[in-house]
Design a protein around this motif. Structure first.
Motif, PDB file in Angstrom:
ATOM      1  N   SER A   1       0.784  -1.134   0.114  1.00  0.00           N
ATOM      2  CA  SER A   1      -0.170   0.082   0.176  1.00  0.00           C
ATOM      3  C   SER A   1       0.987   1.120  -0.124  1.00  0.00           C
ATOM      4  CB  SER A   1      -1.052  -0.041   1.099  1.00  0.00           C
ATOM      5  OG  SER A   1      -1.822  -1.096   1.238  1.00  0.00           O
ATOM      6  N   VAL A   2       0.967   2.128  -0.920  1.00  0.00           N
ATOM      7  CA  VAL A   2       1.701   3.265  -1.016  1.00  0.00           C
ATOM      8  C   VAL A   2       1.034   4.494  -1.669  1.00  0.00           C
ATOM      9  CG1 VAL A   2       2.261   2.690  -3.599  1.00  0.00           C
ATOM     10  CG2 VAL A   2       3.854   3.850  -2.146  1.00  0.00           C
ATOM     11  N   ASP A   3       1.348   5.529  -1.129  1.00  0.00           N
ATOM     12  CA  ASP A   3       0.901   6.908  -1.863  1.00  0.00           C
ATOM     13  C   ASP A   3       1.975   7.369  -3.066  1.00  0.00           C
ATOM     14  OD1 ASP A   3       0.127   9.314  -2.320  1.00  0.00           O
ATOM     15  OD2 ASP A   3      -0.108  10.065   0.107  1.00  0.00           O
ATOM     16  N   TYR A   4       1.475   7.161  -4.030  1.00  0.00           N
ATOM     17  CA  TYR A   4       2.521   7.814  -5.102  1.00  0.00           C
ATOM     18  C   TYR A   4       2.492   8.997  -5.426  1.00  0.00           C
ATOM     19  CZ  TYR A   4      -2.146   7.057  -7.668  1.00  0.00           C
ATOM     20  OH  TYR A   4      -3.322   7.211  -8.044  1.00  0.00           O
ATOM     21  N   GLY A   5       1.760  10.226  -4.703  1.00  0.00           N
ATOM     22  CA  GLY A   5       1.611  11.499  -4.960  1.00  0.00           C
ATOM     23  C   GLY A   5       1.145  11.951  -6.266  1.00  0.00           C
ATOM     24  N   GLU A   6       1.176  13.056  -6.243  1.00  0.00           N
ATOM     25  CA  GLU A   6       0.194  13.959  -7.379  1.00  0.00           C
ATOM     26  C   GLU A   6       0.846  13.976  -8.626  1.00  0.00           C
ATOM     27  OE1 GLU A   6      -2.609  15.062  -7.157  1.00  0.00           O
ATOM     28  OE2 GLU A   6      -2.872  14.993  -4.943  1.00  0.00           O
ATOM     29  N   GLN A   7       2.148  13.772  -8.917  1.00  0.00           N
ATOM     30  CA  GLN A   7       2.950  13.816 -10.033  1.00  0.00           C
ATOM     31  C   GLN A   7       3.404  12.481 -10.572  1.00  0.00           C
ATOM     32  OE1 GLN A   7       3.392  16.744 -11.516  1.00  0.00           O
ATOM     33  NE2 GLN A   7       2.252  17.932  -9.687  1.00  0.00           N
TER      34      GLN A   7
ATOM     35  N   GLU B   1      -5.138  -3.734  -6.657  1.00  0.00           N
ATOM     36  CA  GLU B   1      -6.522  -4.211  -6.087  1.00  0.00           C
ATOM     37  C   GLU B   1      -7.394  -3.124  -5.756  1.00  0.00           C
ATOM     38  OE1 GLU B   1      -5.946  -6.890  -2.640  1.00  0.00           O
ATOM     39  OE2 GLU B   1      -5.288  -8.609  -4.010  1.00  0.00           O
ATOM     40  N   LYS B   2      -6.632  -1.925  -5.091  1.00  0.00           N
ATOM     41  CA  LYS B   2      -7.806  -0.856  -4.895  1.00  0.00           C
ATOM     42  C   LYS B   2      -6.854   0.455  -5.159  1.00  0.00           C
ATOM     43  CE  LYS B   2      -8.403  -0.058  -0.475  1.00  0.00           C
ATOM     44  NZ  LYS B   2      -8.778  -0.171   0.912  1.00  0.00           N
ATOM     45  N   SER B   3      -7.564   1.472  -5.371  1.00  0.00           N
ATOM     46  CA  SER B   3      -7.094   2.732  -5.688  1.00  0.00           C
ATOM     47  C   SER B   3      -7.976   3.772  -5.343  1.00  0.00           C
ATOM     48  CB  SER B   3      -6.606   2.918  -7.404  1.00  0.00           C
ATOM     49  OG  SER B   3      -6.066   4.268  -7.543  1.00  0.00           O
ATOM     50  N   ALA B   4      -7.451   4.682  -4.523  1.00  0.00           N
ATOM     51  CA  ALA B   4      -8.278   5.872  -4.080  1.00  0.00           C
ATOM     52  C   ALA B   4      -7.277   7.260  -3.842  1.00  0.00           C
ATOM     53  CB  ALA B   4      -8.905   5.493  -2.591  1.00  0.00           C
ATOM     54  N   GLY B   5      -7.745   8.162  -4.951  1.00  0.00           N
ATOM     55  CA  GLY B   5      -6.747   9.308  -4.778  1.00  0.00           C
ATOM     56  C   GLY B   5      -5.507   9.137  -5.484  1.00  0.00           C
ATOM     57  N   THR B   6      -4.717   9.289  -4.519  1.00  0.00           N
ATOM     58  CA  THR B   6      -3.274   9.069  -4.844  1.00  0.00           C
ATOM     59  C   THR B   6      -2.680   8.046  -4.316  1.00  0.00           C
ATOM     60  OG1 THR B   6      -2.487  10.588  -2.891  1.00  0.00           O
ATOM     61  CG2 THR B   6      -2.898  11.444  -5.171  1.00  0.00           C
TER      62      THR B   6
ATOM     63  N   ALA C   1      -2.584   3.547  -3.667  1.00  0.00           N
ATOM     64  CA  ALA C   1      -2.784   2.427  -4.305  1.00  0.00           C
ATOM     65  C   ALA C   1      -2.520   1.195  -3.603  1.00  0.00           C
ATOM     66  CB  ALA C   1      -2.233   2.372  -5.675  1.00  0.00           C
ATOM     67  N   ASP C   2      -3.443   0.207  -3.482  1.00  0.00           N
ATOM     68  CA  ASP C   2      -2.889  -1.214  -3.030  1.00  0.00           C
ATOM     69  C   ASP C   2      -2.387  -2.348  -4.053  1.00  0.00           C
ATOM     70  OD1 ASP C   2      -3.673  -0.119  -0.553  1.00  0.00           O
ATOM     71  OD2 ASP C   2      -5.820  -1.061  -0.315  1.00  0.00           O
ATOM     72  N   LEU C   3      -1.120  -2.612  -3.971  1.00  0.00           N
ATOM     73  CA  LEU C   3      -0.865  -3.525  -5.170  1.00  0.00           C
ATOM     74  C   LEU C   3      -0.590  -4.845  -4.678  1.00  0.00           C
ATOM     75  CD1 LEU C   3       1.773  -0.978  -6.530  1.00  0.00           C
ATOM     76  CD2 LEU C   3      -0.406  -1.422  -7.449  1.00  0.00           C
ATOM     77  N   ARG C   4      -0.977  -5.739  -5.144  1.00  0.00           N
ATOM     78  CA  ARG C   4      -0.678  -7.371  -4.903  1.00  0.00           C
ATOM     79  C   ARG C   4       0.404  -7.834  -5.785  1.00  0.00           C
ATOM     80  NH1 ARG C   4      -1.897 -10.130  -0.533  1.00  0.00           N
ATOM     81  NH2 ARG C   4      -4.026  -8.941  -0.616  1.00  0.00           N
ATOM     82  N   VAL C   5       1.586  -8.348  -5.300  1.00  0.00           N
ATOM     83  CA  VAL C   5       2.772  -8.700  -5.897  1.00  0.00           C
ATOM     84  C   VAL C   5       2.775 -10.227  -5.843  1.00  0.00           C
ATOM     85  CG1 VAL C   5       5.256  -8.330  -5.903  1.00  0.00           C
ATOM     86  CG2 VAL C   5       4.046  -6.438  -4.947  1.00  0.00           C
ATOM     87  N   TYR C   6       2.890 -10.755  -6.769  1.00  0.00           N
ATOM     88  CA  TYR C   6       3.076 -12.110  -7.015  1.00  0.00           C
ATOM     89  C   TYR C   6       4.311 -12.707  -7.608  1.00  0.00           C
ATOM     90  CZ  TYR C   6      -1.938 -12.076  -6.616  1.00  0.00           C
ATOM     91  OH  TYR C   6      -3.644 -11.702  -6.342  1.00  0.00           O
ATOM     92  N   PHE C   7       4.786 -13.697  -6.878  1.00  0.00           N
ATOM     93  CA  PHE C   7       6.290 -14.093  -7.285  1.00  0.00           C
ATOM     94  C   PHE C   7       6.369 -15.633  -7.214  1.00  0.00           C
ATOM     95  CE2 PHE C   7       6.830 -13.280  -2.960  1.00  0.00           C
ATOM     96  CZ  PHE C   7       7.537 -14.520  -2.411  1.00  0.00           C
ATOM     97  N   TRP C   8       7.224 -16.287  -8.052  1.00  0.00           N
ATOM     98  CA  TRP C   8       7.358 -17.801  -7.798  1.00  0.00           C
ATOM     99  C   TRP C   8       8.813 -17.994  -7.166  1.00  0.00           C
ATOM    100  CZ3 TRP C   8       3.879 -21.461  -9.390  1.00  0.00           C
ATOM    101  CH2 TRP C   8       2.790 -20.921 -10.167  1.00  0.00           C
ATOM    102  N   ALA C   9       8.789 -19.164  -6.231  1.00  0.00           N
ATOM    103  CA  ALA C   9      10.059 -19.492  -5.917  1.00  0.00           C
ATOM    104  C   ALA C   9      10.361 -21.071  -5.822  1.00  0.00           C
ATOM    105  CB  ALA C   9      10.315 -18.908  -4.252  1.00  0.00           C
TER     106      ALA C   9
END
Length: 275
Positions: free
Chosen positions: A185-191, A224-229, A231-239
């Motif tokens: 979950s991260v705030d990526y800012g206006e720009q 998964e979800k975005s509101a304003g600036t 975003a909730d990102l689901r990261v998938y990886f294999w091992a």
């Protein structure tokens, strides 16, 4: 009264002297059967492990052969002593299966038969990481009655084979690779936009040692979800899943910590959370 007691004791003594040679022979038979069973099980185990390359099945069949020979020796000893009527009555009444059930009780026989199914069906191998109910750990052994699992906390759990056969079982290491995920979950800012963050995270994840990046085992991210600036990102990886604790659980923890540190260094607000 004393004469009656002496007469009874004398009768018992004569009976003991009469049966003593048979008891001695029976003990010798049981001792020989024990030695032969031990030697035969060792030879059978080495042959099976060398040809089948499956220690789980080899160990189980070795134990079955060992206890089978011991039972045969015990039956022979009972016949020598004079209990042949008991032996033939048990075996003739309902066959060998009924003898096992009557001799070892119903639950033990049920677990033994379940162990047979597990040994030949092989839903897991030695050192596989499995989960049964809420118990997660590595398989250490499959015995005649129980399956031994060691948890990552170092606890040893003995599960009845019937429970292992009856309950849903999840094998985390049966296939060569396994997919895991975590949430950022991260705030990526206006720009900036979420696409820039996705590229940074994918670049970091794919360049982390232990993460598979060969198709079809590739990392990807979903929004998964975005509101304003934010975003909730689901990261998938294999091992690789052979060593589940080190190659999957520890790797996932390192990726979560490293992703948060990488985003902080890239200038994103400290409100970034990873879970």
């Amino acid at each position: 009264m004393l004469q009656d007691l002496q007469r009874v004791l004398h009768t018992y003594w004569e009976s003991f002297l009469f049966i003593a040679p048979k008891l001695l022979i029976a003990l010798v038979v049981v001792s020989v059967a024990l030695a032969i069973a031990k030697r035969f099980s060792m030879l059978l185990g080495s042959r099976l492990r060398g040809s089948a390359h499956d220690p789980l099945l080899a160990d189980f069949l070795t134990n079955v052969a060992k206890w089978g020979m011991l039972l045969a020796g015990l039956l022979l000893a009972m016949q020598i002593v004079g209990l042949s009527g008991v032996v033939s009555g048990v075996l003739g009444a309902a066959g060998l299966t009924a003898f096992v059930v009557g001799f070892a009780l119903k639950d033990i026989a049920e677990n033994f038969l379940a162990g047979m199914v597990l040994a030949f069906n092989r839903p897991f191998h030695i050192h596989d990481t499995v989960q049964i109910r809420d118990m997660l750990g590595q398989v250490e052994a499959l015995n005649l009655r129980t399956t031994i699992i060691r948890t990552f906390e170092g606890k040893q759990i003995s599960l009845p084979n019937a429970v292992v056969l009856r309950e849903p079982l999840t094998n985390f290491t049966r296939n060569e690779y396994i997919r895991q995920d975590f949430l950022v979950s991260v705030d990526y800012g206006e720009q900036k936009g979420p696409s820039q963050i996705i590229d940074k995270i994918l670049h970091y994840v794919n360049n982390t040692e232990g993460v598979e990046s060969t198709p079809p085992y590739v990392s990807y991210i979903t929004l998964e979800k975005s509101a304003g600036t934010t975003a909730d990102l689901r990261v998938y990886f294999w091992a690789q899943s052979e060593d589940y604790r080190r190659q999957v659980l520890v790797l996932k923890s390192n990726l979560m910590q490293g992703t948060k540190a990488m985003l902080s260094e890239a200038g994103y607000p400290p409100t970034t959370t990873v879970s």
